[in-house]
Design an enzyme around this catalytic site. Structure first.
Site, PDB file in Angstrom:
ATOM      1  N   GLU A 120     -12.748  98.653  75.797  1.00 41.86           N
ATOM      2  CA  GLU A 120     -13.240 100.023  75.925  1.00 41.86           C
ATOM      3  C   GLU A 120     -12.212 100.825  76.699  1.00 41.86           C
ATOM      4  O   GLU A 120     -11.289 100.256  77.294  1.00 41.86           O
ATOM      5  CB  GLU A 120     -14.601 100.045  76.628  1.00 41.86           C
ATOM      6  N   HIS A 238     -20.143 112.028  79.413  1.00 43.65           N
ATOM      7  CA  HIS A 238     -19.578 111.159  78.376  1.00 43.65           C
ATOM      8  C   HIS A 238     -18.973 112.049  77.293  1.00 43.65           C
ATOM      9  O   HIS A 238     -19.584 113.040  76.894  1.00 43.65           O
ATOM     10  CB  HIS A 238     -20.667 110.263  77.774  1.00 43.65           C
ATOM     11  N   ARG A 286     -12.721 108.436  80.813  1.00 39.94           N
ATOM     12  CA  ARG A 286     -13.728 109.348  80.249  1.00 39.94           C
ATOM     13  C   ARG A 286     -13.540 110.794  80.673  1.00 39.94           C
ATOM     14  O   ARG A 286     -13.715 111.707  79.875  1.00 39.94           O
ATOM     15  CB  ARG A 286     -15.118 108.916  80.711  1.00 39.94           C
TER      16      ARG A 286
HETATM   17  C1  LIG Z   1     -27.140 105.920  76.249  1.00 40.01           C
HETATM   18  C2  LIG Z   1     -26.517 105.139  77.364  1.00 40.01           C
HETATM   19  C3  LIG Z   1     -25.578 104.161  77.090  1.00 40.01           C
HETATM   20  C4  LIG Z   1     -24.989 103.429  78.124  1.00 40.01           C
HETATM   21  N1  LIG Z   1     -24.118 102.422  77.825  1.00 40.01           N
HETATM   22  C5  LIG Z   1     -23.652 101.631  78.833  1.00 40.01           C
HETATM   23  C6  LIG Z   1     -22.859 100.485  78.545  1.00 40.01           C
HETATM   24  O1  LIG Z   1     -22.572 100.170  77.397  1.00 40.01           O
HETATM   25  N2  LIG Z   1     -22.428  99.737  79.593  1.00 40.01           N
HETATM   26  C7  LIG Z   1     -22.729 100.028  80.893  1.00 40.01           C
HETATM   27  O2  LIG Z   1     -22.301  99.307  81.805  1.00 40.01           O
HETATM   28  N3  LIG Z   1     -23.490 101.115  81.175  1.00 40.01           N
HETATM   29  C8  LIG Z   1     -23.968 101.894  80.188  1.00 40.01           C
HETATM   30  N4  LIG Z   1     -24.764 102.969  80.488  1.00 40.01           N
HETATM   31  C9  LIG Z   1     -25.146 103.193  81.886  1.00 40.01           C
HETATM   32  C10 LIG Z   1     -26.166 102.124  82.274  1.00 40.01           C
HETATM   33  O3  LIG Z   1     -27.045 101.900  81.220  1.00 40.01           O
HETATM   34  C11 LIG Z   1     -26.954 102.538  83.494  1.00 40.01           C
HETATM   35  O4  LIG Z   1     -26.113 102.961  84.508  1.00 40.01           O
HETATM   36  C12 LIG Z   1     -27.759 101.364  84.031  1.00 40.01           C
HETATM   37  O5  LIG Z   1     -28.478 100.807  82.982  1.00 40.01           O
HETATM   38  C13 LIG Z   1     -28.667 101.805  85.139  1.00 40.01           C
HETATM   39  O6  LIG Z   1     -29.571 100.775  85.373  1.00 40.01           O
HETATM   40  P1  LIG Z   1     -30.622 100.901  86.547  1.00 40.01           P
HETATM   41  O7  LIG Z   1     -31.458  99.679  86.483  1.00 40.01           O
HETATM   42  O8  LIG Z   1     -29.940 101.234  87.795  1.00 40.01           O
HETATM   43  O9  LIG Z   1     -31.471 102.191  86.167  1.00 40.01           O
HETATM   44  P2  LIG Z   1     -32.330 102.501  84.787  1.00 40.01           P
HETATM   45  O10 LIG Z   1     -31.961 101.510  83.788  1.00 40.01           O
HETATM   46  O11 LIG Z   1     -32.161 103.893  84.517  1.00 40.01           O
HETATM   47  O12 LIG Z   1     -33.783 102.178  85.301  1.00 40.01           O
HETATM   48  C14 LIG Z   1     -34.459 103.040  86.184  1.00 40.01           C
HETATM   49  C15 LIG Z   1     -35.935 102.635  86.201  1.00 40.01           C
HETATM   50  O13 LIG Z   1     -36.595 103.287  87.260  1.00 40.01           O
HETATM   51  C16 LIG Z   1     -37.806 103.863  86.793  1.00 40.01           C
HETATM   52  N5  LIG Z   1     -38.109 104.986  87.686  1.00 40.01           N
HETATM   53  C17 LIG Z   1     -37.357 106.086  87.937  1.00 40.01           C
HETATM   54  N6  LIG Z   1     -37.968 106.853  88.850  1.00 40.01           N
HETATM   55  C18 LIG Z   1     -39.121 106.229  89.197  1.00 40.01           C
HETATM   56  C19 LIG Z   1     -40.182 106.533  90.081  1.00 40.01           C
HETATM   57  N7  LIG Z   1     -40.202 107.652  90.806  1.00 40.01           N
HETATM   58  N8  LIG Z   1     -41.207 105.666  90.171  1.00 40.01           N
HETATM   59  C20 LIG Z   1     -41.236 104.537  89.434  1.00 40.01           C
HETATM   60  N9  LIG Z   1     -40.250 104.211  88.560  1.00 40.01           N
HETATM   61  C21 LIG Z   1     -39.213 105.043  88.460  1.00 40.01           C
HETATM   62  C22 LIG Z   1     -37.481 104.256  85.370  1.00 40.01           C
HETATM   63  O14 LIG Z   1     -38.658 104.441  84.614  1.00 40.01           O
HETATM   64  C23 LIG Z   1     -36.671 103.023  84.945  1.00 40.01           C
HETATM   65  O15 LIG Z   1     -37.535 101.969  84.595  1.00 40.01           O
HETATM   66  C24 LIG Z   1     -25.343 103.718  79.466  1.00 40.01           C
HETATM   67  C25 LIG Z   1     -26.283 104.702  79.749  1.00 40.01           C
HETATM   68  C26 LIG Z   1     -26.868 105.406  78.715  1.00 40.01           C
HETATM   69  C27 LIG Z   1     -27.876 106.463  79.040  1.00 40.01           C
END
Ligand SMILES: Cc1cc2nc3c(=O)[nH]c(=O)nc-3n(C[C@H](O)[C@H](O)[C@H](O)COP(=O)(O)OP(=O)(O)OC[C@H]3O[C@@H](n4cnc5c(N)ncnc54)[C@H](O)[C@@H]3O)c2cc1C
Length: 540
Positions: A120, A238, A286
């Site tokens: 990538e 992005h 990016r």
């Molecule tokens: C379309 C897309 C493609 C991507 N592709 C990649 C990739 O290929 N590789 C990579 O490394 N990263 C990628 N990313 C970034 C990566 O997916 C995210 O940074 C990462 O998944 C974040 O994970 P997380 O568990 O921290 O948060 P999230 O996966 O966003 O989870 C947050 C959770 O918290 C919950 N939540 C939020 N606020 C509250 C609240 N007040 N009370 C209760 N629950 C709450 C939400 O409902 C959710 O379940 C991508 C992101 C997107 C949007």
């Protein structure tokens, strides 16, 4: 108010929250169990939509090594990524990725059963693992959801939104107030370890790749509780989100991996342009590709450019990118023949709650992991596929850290916590707010004034507008429903991003100031604590 007690509470069920819950439950004796609070259904998160993959500096890839990955991370981070954090996370990736495989995550393999690695942007080597072609996030979250649901120590509260942290006068977190969307009631949950894994805030912007829940809740909760937030001005846009029309705002991502396989960006005249912006062309970091596209769009007064993947074998395209091919096909685009209309969209929150790699914050008992945390890994610009890696490594390290902590549930509820609880027990006015329109208005302000290219006049305009919206919205604490809470949190985080962007009078990585185009020689983090803001000293 109804209340309960758990040894550990995890807020959020993306990759970071699910994996932390699982590892904690596997490693630690939890007399009062663990609760996952999640505001939608289990697993609904940004993580679920991740496409390209996850970095794995693993023993199975003989061509790779930690130092090469660290150098790529630091280069992309534009001087603001921290070497120690990058080394730590990269070194841990072998153990953690192989543990994910043991937890049931199926990374794609070749016909001999060896792991498939892809390239990538801004990576010097093929080191990205993927699952289901371009459905890596789904592969990871599905496996983790299955494991979590089969774990009897883990309790799950769906459609439950964390709305305020219970922090006492000694700056110790003792629990959280949640809003139960199913009953419409507020509840208290006491715990000695509150883990925020609430993701980022892409939904603050008019155009975003993030699903609806990414409203920066955890950032706002932590900020209001006195936690230190770091580098909030760094929002990653992005370069290539599917731009079917200016009306289509929540935009489907066209993964960087498509460019990694050879696809080229072309403008509205059908001409390639990336060679004019970087010698790495389509595989530049990016922020550079985003600004190149932004500049081409402005020159042409167009709302998109195109990504041409027609030089890649059609069969290969479909096998490698089934989700993207399918999504485009549904919209009348055959990616093996037709150029894909793309434009930048808000994608990732580089800053966040300042935390160590084990998730420790400046508040005792409050931990932050994943996208809502700022460990210093991503600096001013995240390297592709480093975020899922950070989520799982920090979750793994946090479980290890908590195995040495005292997890008896708290009984030290002081006056300040009682006062907070009182606010949520009392009724509030039923004044009607049109949160859909208010959110949209705020997103327009952020896109127009605190977006890809910024300047003082626009940022100050945003500050005035947001203050006006805050003044008009008379709910700084208790709200009537989930949408109001989200809007309340969006207002808080928008102001913090704008403040931090005004403070940083330079251009670096994703923070581009047309009025301060030079990068300062000293790389410094910004830091915001409630009623205090500053630029910190040099990065170590
Ligand atoms: C379309 C897309 C493609 C991507 N592709 C990649 C990739 O290929 N590789 C990579 O490394 N990263 C990628 N990313 C970034 C990566 O997916 C995210 O940074 C990462 O998944 C974040 O994970 P997380 O568990 O921290 O948060 P999230 O996966 O966003 O989870 C947050 C959770 O918290 C919950 N939540 C939020 N606020 C509250 C609240 N007040 N009370 C209760 N629950 C709450 C939400 O409902 C959710 O379940 C991508 C992101 C997107 C949007």
């Amino acid at each position: 108010m109804k209340y309960s007690e758990y040894s550990v509470v995890v807020v959020g069920s993306g990759a970071a929250g699910l994996y932390a819950a699982l590892k904690i439950s596997q490693q630690i004796n939890l007399p009062e169990g663990l609760l996952i609070i999640t505001k939608s259904l289990l697993g609904e998160s940004n993580s679920r939509y991740a496409q390209g993959g996850i970095v794995g500096v693993v023993h199975q890839n003989h061509a790779d090594n930690v130092e090469a990955h660290v150098i790529d991370t630091l280069k992309a981070g534009a001087g603001l990524s921290e070497r120690r954090t990058a080394e730590y996370i990269s070194r841990a990736s072998d153990e953690v990725i192989n543990d994910l495989i043991d937890c049931g995550v199926n990374f794609d393999r070749d016909s001999k059963g060896n792991l498939n690695f892809t390239l990538e942007a801004a990576h010097s080597i093929k080191r990205i693992l993927h699952s289901g072609g371009d459905a890596t996030g789904k592969g990871i979250t599905d496996a983790l959801c299955r494991a979590v649901m089969n774990d009897e120590n883990i309790n799950i509260a769906e459609q439950a939104m964390a709305v305020e942290l219970l922090v006492n006068a000694e700056k110790e977190c003792k629990g959280v107030i949640l809003y139960n969307e199913l009953t419409g009631e507020h509840e208290i949950v006491y715990t000695s370890a509150l883990i925020l894994a609430t993701g980022g805030c892409g939904q603050l912007y008019k155009f975003t790749t993030n699903p609806e829940g990414a409203t920066g809740d955890g950032l706002a909760l932590a900020y209001n509780a006195g936690a230190e937030l770091q580098d909030m001005e760094f929002i990653q846009f992005h370069p290539t989100a599917l731009a079917l029309s200016p009306k289509n705002k929540n935009r489907f991502l066209i993964s960087e991996a498509v460019r990694g396989e050879g696809a080229k960006l072309i403008n509205n005249n059908g001409a390639e342009f990336m060679y004019r912006y970087s010698d790495k062309r389509e595989l530049a970091p990016r922020d550079i590709v985003t600004r190149a596209i932004y500049s081409e769009m402005n020159k042409e007064h167009a709302s998109n450019v195109f990504l041409n993947a027609s030089m890649i074998d059609g069969m290969k395209l479909f096998e490698r990118f089934p989700t993207i091919s399918r999504k485009c096909k549904e919209n009348g685009i055959d990616i093996s023949h037709n150029p894909i209309p793309v434009a930048p969209a808000a994608h990732y929150t580089m800053g966040g709650i300042k935390a160590t790699v084990e998730g420790c914050t400046n508040i005792k008992g409050l931990y932050a992991i994943g996208e809502c945390a700022s460990t210093g890994l991503h600096g001013a610009n995240r390297l592709a596929s480093n975020s899922l890696l950070e989520c799982v490594v920090c979750a793994y390290e946090l479980a290890d850290y908590l195995s040495f902590a005292n997890l008896t549930t708290p009984h030290k509820i002081d006056e300040s916590i009682k006062n907070t609880i009182n606010v949520y027990s009392n009724p509030i006015s039923e004044e009607d707010y049109d949160t859909d329109n208010l959110k949209q208005h705020l997103k327009d302000i952020m896109w127009d004034c605190a977006g890809i290219v910024r300047n003082e006049i626009d940022l100050k305009r945003a500050e005035v507008e947001i203050n006006k919206l805050k003044h008009e919205f008379k709910r700084d604490k208790k709200c009537l429903n989930k949408d109001e809470y989200e809007y309340r949190n969006m207002l808080t985080i928008s102001s913090l991003i704008v403040r931090a962007a005004i403070l940083r009078k330079e251009s670096r990585g994703a923070h581009c100031r047309s009025d301060y185009s030079v990068t300062n020689t000293e790389a410094v983090h910004s830091s915001i604590i409630k009623q205090e803001e500053r630029l910190l000293s040099n990065v170590v």
